[in-house]
Design an enzyme around this catalytic site. Structure first.
Site, PDB file in Angstrom:
ATOM      1  N   PRO A  14      -5.051 -77.637   0.611  1.00 34.19           N
ATOM      2  CA  PRO A  14      -6.487 -77.760   0.515  1.00 34.19           C
ATOM      3  C   PRO A  14      -6.720 -79.114   1.166  1.00 34.19           C
ATOM      4  CG  PRO A  14      -5.811 -76.775  -1.364  1.00 34.19           C
ATOM      5  CD  PRO A  14      -4.501 -77.328  -0.932  1.00 34.19           C
ATOM      6  N   LEU A  16      -9.606 -80.662   0.623  1.00 32.06           N
ATOM      7  CA  LEU A  16     -10.419 -81.439  -0.414  1.00 32.06           C
ATOM      8  C   LEU A  16      -9.387 -81.299  -1.874  1.00 32.06           C
ATOM      9  CD1 LEU A  16     -12.922 -82.530  -1.791  1.00 32.06           C
ATOM     10  CD2 LEU A  16     -13.639 -80.331  -2.187  1.00 32.06           C
ATOM     11  N   LEU A  18      -9.232 -82.812  -6.040  1.00 30.31           N
ATOM     12  CA  LEU A  18      -9.891 -83.730  -7.016  1.00 30.31           C
ATOM     13  C   LEU A  18      -8.906 -84.758  -7.529  1.00 30.31           C
ATOM     14  CD1 LEU A  18     -12.281 -84.190  -9.133  1.00 30.31           C
ATOM     15  CD2 LEU A  18     -10.775 -82.524 -10.643  1.00 30.31           C
ATOM     16  N   ASP A  44      -5.061 -83.926  -7.803  1.00 29.23           N
ATOM     17  CA  ASP A  44      -3.977 -85.118  -7.604  1.00 29.23           C
ATOM     18  C   ASP A  44      -3.853 -85.819  -8.790  1.00 29.23           C
ATOM     19  OD1 ASP A  44      -2.845 -87.180  -5.585  1.00 29.23           O
ATOM     20  OD2 ASP A  44      -4.070 -88.339  -6.852  1.00 29.23           O
ATOM     21  N   TYR A  49      -1.562 -91.991 -14.639  1.00 34.06           N
ATOM     22  CA  TYR A  49      -2.900 -91.897 -14.986  1.00 34.06           C
ATOM     23  C   TYR A  49      -2.944 -91.189 -16.380  1.00 34.06           C
ATOM     24  CZ  TYR A  49      -3.353 -91.873  -9.842  1.00 34.06           C
ATOM     25  OH  TYR A  49      -3.446 -92.046  -8.524  1.00 34.06           O
ATOM     26  N   LYS A  78       2.968 -87.895  -9.101  1.00 35.33           N
ATOM     27  CA  LYS A  78       3.938 -88.974  -8.705  1.00 35.33           C
ATOM     28  C   LYS A  78       4.821 -89.558  -9.261  1.00 35.33           C
ATOM     29  CE  LYS A  78      -0.674 -89.801  -6.260  1.00 35.33           C
ATOM     30  NZ  LYS A  78      -1.791 -89.843  -7.296  1.00 35.33           N
ATOM     31  N   HIS A 111       5.304 -93.156  -5.935  1.00 40.76           N
ATOM     32  CA  HIS A 111       3.697 -93.598  -5.870  1.00 40.76           C
ATOM     33  C   HIS A 111       3.588 -94.877  -5.058  1.00 40.76           C
ATOM     34  CE1 HIS A 111       0.230 -93.717  -8.941  1.00 40.76           C
ATOM     35  NE2 HIS A 111      -0.149 -94.391  -7.742  1.00 40.76           N
TER      36      HIS A 111
HETATM   37  N1  LIG Z   1      -1.734 -93.121  -4.692  1.00 39.62           N
HETATM   38  C1  LIG Z   1      -2.447 -94.230  -5.178  1.00 39.62           C
HETATM   39  O1  LIG Z   1      -1.696 -95.350  -5.390  1.00 39.62           O
HETATM   40  C2  LIG Z   1      -3.931 -93.981  -5.536  1.00 39.62           C
HETATM   41  C3  LIG Z   1      -4.717 -95.175  -5.848  1.00 39.62           C
HETATM   42  C4  LIG Z   1      -5.867 -94.867  -6.101  1.00 39.62           C
HETATM   43  C5  LIG Z   1      -6.440 -93.687  -6.125  1.00 39.62           C
HETATM   44  N2  LIG Z   1      -5.551 -92.327  -5.722  1.00 39.62           N
HETATM   45  C6  LIG Z   1      -6.071 -90.987  -5.996  1.00 39.62           C
HETATM   46  O2  LIG Z   1      -7.152 -90.983  -5.358  1.00 39.62           O
HETATM   47  C7  LIG Z   1      -8.250 -90.558  -6.093  1.00 39.62           C
HETATM   48  C8  LIG Z   1      -9.616 -91.207  -5.347  1.00 39.62           C
HETATM   49  O3  LIG Z   1      -9.605 -92.589  -5.564  1.00 39.62           O
HETATM   50  P1  LIG Z   1     -10.382 -93.291  -6.378  1.00 39.62           P
HETATM   51  O4  LIG Z   1     -10.972 -92.522  -7.629  1.00 39.62           O
HETATM   52  O5  LIG Z   1     -10.085 -94.622  -6.702  1.00 39.62           O
HETATM   53  O6  LIG Z   1     -11.971 -93.446  -5.823  1.00 39.62           O
HETATM   54  P2  LIG Z   1     -13.169 -92.640  -5.351  1.00 39.62           P
HETATM   55  O7  LIG Z   1     -12.743 -91.177  -5.034  1.00 39.62           O
HETATM   56  O8  LIG Z   1     -13.183 -93.253  -3.799  1.00 39.62           O
HETATM   57  O9  LIG Z   1     -14.175 -92.812  -5.972  1.00 39.62           O
HETATM   58  C9  LIG Z   1     -14.227 -92.477  -7.396  1.00 39.62           C
HETATM   59  C10 LIG Z   1     -15.532 -93.173  -7.901  1.00 39.62           C
HETATM   60  O10 LIG Z   1     -16.747 -92.590  -7.237  1.00 39.62           O
HETATM   61  C11 LIG Z   1     -17.817 -92.136  -8.295  1.00 39.62           C
HETATM   62  N3  LIG Z   1     -18.200 -90.963  -7.626  1.00 39.62           N
HETATM   63  C12 LIG Z   1     -17.594 -89.690  -7.335  1.00 39.62           C
HETATM   64  N4  LIG Z   1     -18.061 -88.794  -6.506  1.00 39.62           N
HETATM   65  C13 LIG Z   1     -19.518 -89.566  -6.278  1.00 39.62           C
HETATM   66  C14 LIG Z   1     -20.681 -89.330  -5.520  1.00 39.62           C
HETATM   67  N5  LIG Z   1     -20.776 -88.072  -4.938  1.00 39.62           N
HETATM   68  N6  LIG Z   1     -21.696 -90.311  -5.655  1.00 39.62           N
HETATM   69  C15 LIG Z   1     -21.609 -91.507  -6.282  1.00 39.62           C
HETATM   70  N7  LIG Z   1     -20.275 -91.917  -6.838  1.00 39.62           N
HETATM   71  C16 LIG Z   1     -19.259 -90.953  -6.984  1.00 39.62           C
HETATM   72  C17 LIG Z   1     -16.779 -91.624  -9.282  1.00 39.62           C
HETATM   73  O11 LIG Z   1     -17.364 -91.786 -10.608  1.00 39.62           O
HETATM   74  P3  LIG Z   1     -17.587 -90.429 -11.369  1.00 39.62           P
HETATM   75  O12 LIG Z   1     -16.503 -89.823 -12.065  1.00 39.62           O
HETATM   76  O13 LIG Z   1     -18.729 -91.045 -12.661  1.00 39.62           O
HETATM   77  O14 LIG Z   1     -18.544 -89.354 -10.469  1.00 39.62           O
HETATM   78  C18 LIG Z   1     -15.691 -92.813  -9.459  1.00 39.62           C
HETATM   79  O15 LIG Z   1     -16.238 -93.822 -10.180  1.00 39.62           O
HETATM   80  C19 LIG Z   1      -7.996 -91.041  -7.469  1.00 39.62           C
HETATM   81  O16 LIG Z   1      -8.704 -90.581  -8.576  1.00 39.62           O
HETATM   82  C20 LIG Z   1      -6.488 -90.742  -7.444  1.00 39.62           C
HETATM   83  O17 LIG Z   1      -6.441 -89.235  -7.645  1.00 39.62           O
HETATM   84  C21 LIG Z   1      -4.311 -92.747  -5.694  1.00 39.62           C
END
Ligand SMILES: NC(=O)c1ccc[n+]([C@@H]2O[C@H](COP(=O)([O-])OP(=O)(O)OC[C@H]3O[C@@H](n4cnc5c(N)ncnc54)[C@H](OP(=O)(O)O)[C@@H]3O)[C@@H](O)[C@H]2O)c1
Length: 336
Positions: A14, A16, A18, A44, A49, A78, A111
């Site tokens: 997909p 998109l 989560l 994801d 985590y 991961k 990871h």
């Molecule tokens: N492979 C890696 O090394 C790695 C590193 C970082 C992340 N990731 C994965 O990628 C995912 C996404 O990255 P991320 O969580 O760092 O950042 P992101 O998805 O860009 O941003 C998430 C943040 O934005 C807020 N948010 C979500 N939707 C919003 C909206 N529509 N309007 C305003 N704010 C919003 C969320 O708060 P609320 O929850 O309060 O809405 C949260 O604080 C992670 O959760 C993880 O699964 C992987």
């Protein structure tokens, strides 16, 4: 839901998903159930985590409630930095499958390309007296990958992939792999569009997943408070005037524009949210299309490497690892 086809297994991923980083278990269990009800089919997570069990609980309950089957879902997790060695792959995978309460995962990613020595009691990195993380100098991607391939042959993993690897590291795996990487998950957002890496992935039939697709607004507080980063290095993409203007044109929100910008260019997005209304907002990105001129306006926001948020330097000493993947910037990210 829209899907991307993975080149070797022809599995449908997909576009998109989560994201679940920074989502505590007591919260994410409810969130995942709600997300599945809203139509999310891709989750994801990662060993690091600390929420795999709660996610597993939600999925199990959703299936037991007759709302869908395991086959409807695409679950990514991961291999952690502390398990980044051939001898540990199966051990961690089994532990993670147990927590997730499933027989297989759809995608298993290494990871990060570097590894740390593991405290056997806590399964967290060993830290030296000077505060440096205890680097595992023996990290060997090829043997780790072979161990992952074996797990795929045994049916424990449907697809294999990488996260935070650079082109040279990916190529080395491609050249010795029987089963090639299907997915690369990297930081990717309007300020950091990773054009060269995306081109490379397209040439090698690797699907790219954007983490931090909204610029990771939640990372700012985390890194500033926990790791003493300067608040100035974090992008405010959601408040950018160009993004807001385009959003207004479509009657959409800045977050929806940022996500649409990526999926329209065949990049998978995994925004994290534990808020009911943002969960819904982030999934409503398939009922509008950005015009070529708007895509070009957003393309101009790219600041390249300077905009990388996740350089992992918060793990003290990580840059001394032989497989540290990024070119170091001269900018000092710490507060004085
Ligand atoms: N492979 C890696 O090394 C790695 C590193 C970082 C992340 N990731 C994965 O990628 C995912 C996404 O990255 P991320 O969580 O760092 O950042 P992101 O998805 O860009 O941003 C998430 C943040 O934005 C807020 N948010 C979500 N939707 C919003 C909206 N529509 N309007 C305003 N704010 C919003 C969320 O708060 P609320 O929850 O309060 O809405 C949260 O604080 C992670 O959760 C993880 O699964 C992987």
């Amino acid at each position: 839901m829209k899907y991307a086809k993975l080149s070797q297994t022809e599995d449908l991923m997909p576009t998109l998903g989560l994201g679940t980083w920074q989502a505590p278990p007591e919260v994410i269990e409810t969130t995942v159930y709600k997300a599945l009800d809203l139509g999310y089919r891709h989750i994801d997570t990662a060993f690091n985590y600390n929420n795999e069990e709660a996610i597993g609980n939600a999925i199990k309950r959703w299936i037991q409630d007759g709302k869908g089957t395991r086959k409807d879902l695409f679950i990514t997790t991961k291999l952690p930095h502390v398990g980044n060695r051939a001898a540990d792959v199966k051990r961690f995978l089994h532990l993670q499958l147990g927590r997730l309460q499933m027989d297989y995962v759809d995608l298993y990613l290494i990871h990060v390309p570097f590894g740390f020595r593991c405290d056997p009691d806590t399964l967290t990195p060993l830290v030296k007296e000077n505060g440096d993380y205890d680097i595992d100098m023996e990290t060997d991607h090829i043997s780790t990958w072979k161990a992952m391939e074996e797990c795929q042959r045994e049916g424990l993993i449907r697809n294999l992939g990488l996260s935070n690897f650079n082109e040279t590291q990916i190529l080395k795996i491609i050249n010795s792999a029987t089963i090639k990487p299907q997915v690369l998950q990297v930081e990717l957002h309007a300020y950091f569009q990773q054009l060269d890496l995306r081109k490379f992935c397209m040439e090698h039939e690797i699907v790219v997943t954007a983490y931090a697709p909204l610029g990771s607004p939640g990372a700012k507080e985390h890194f500033v408070n926990k790791y003493n980063y300067s608040p100035d290095v974090f992008p405010d993409l959601l408040g950018h005037p160009e993004v807001k203007d385009i959003a207004r044109n479509h009657g959409k929100t800045p977050a929806q524009v940022l996500l649409r910008f990526l999926v329209q260019q065949k990049v998978i997005v995994i925004p994290k949210s534990t808020s009911d209304h943002r969960l819904k907002e982030n999934s409503d990105i398939y009922d509008f299309e950005l015009l070529p001129a708007e895509i070009n306006r957003l393309k101009k926001l790219d600041k390249g490497e300077d905009s990388r948020v996740f350089n992992f330097l918060f793990w003290k000493g990580v840059e001394k690892h032989p497989e540290y993947p990024f070119k170091l910037q001269t900018v000092d990210t710490s507060k004085d």
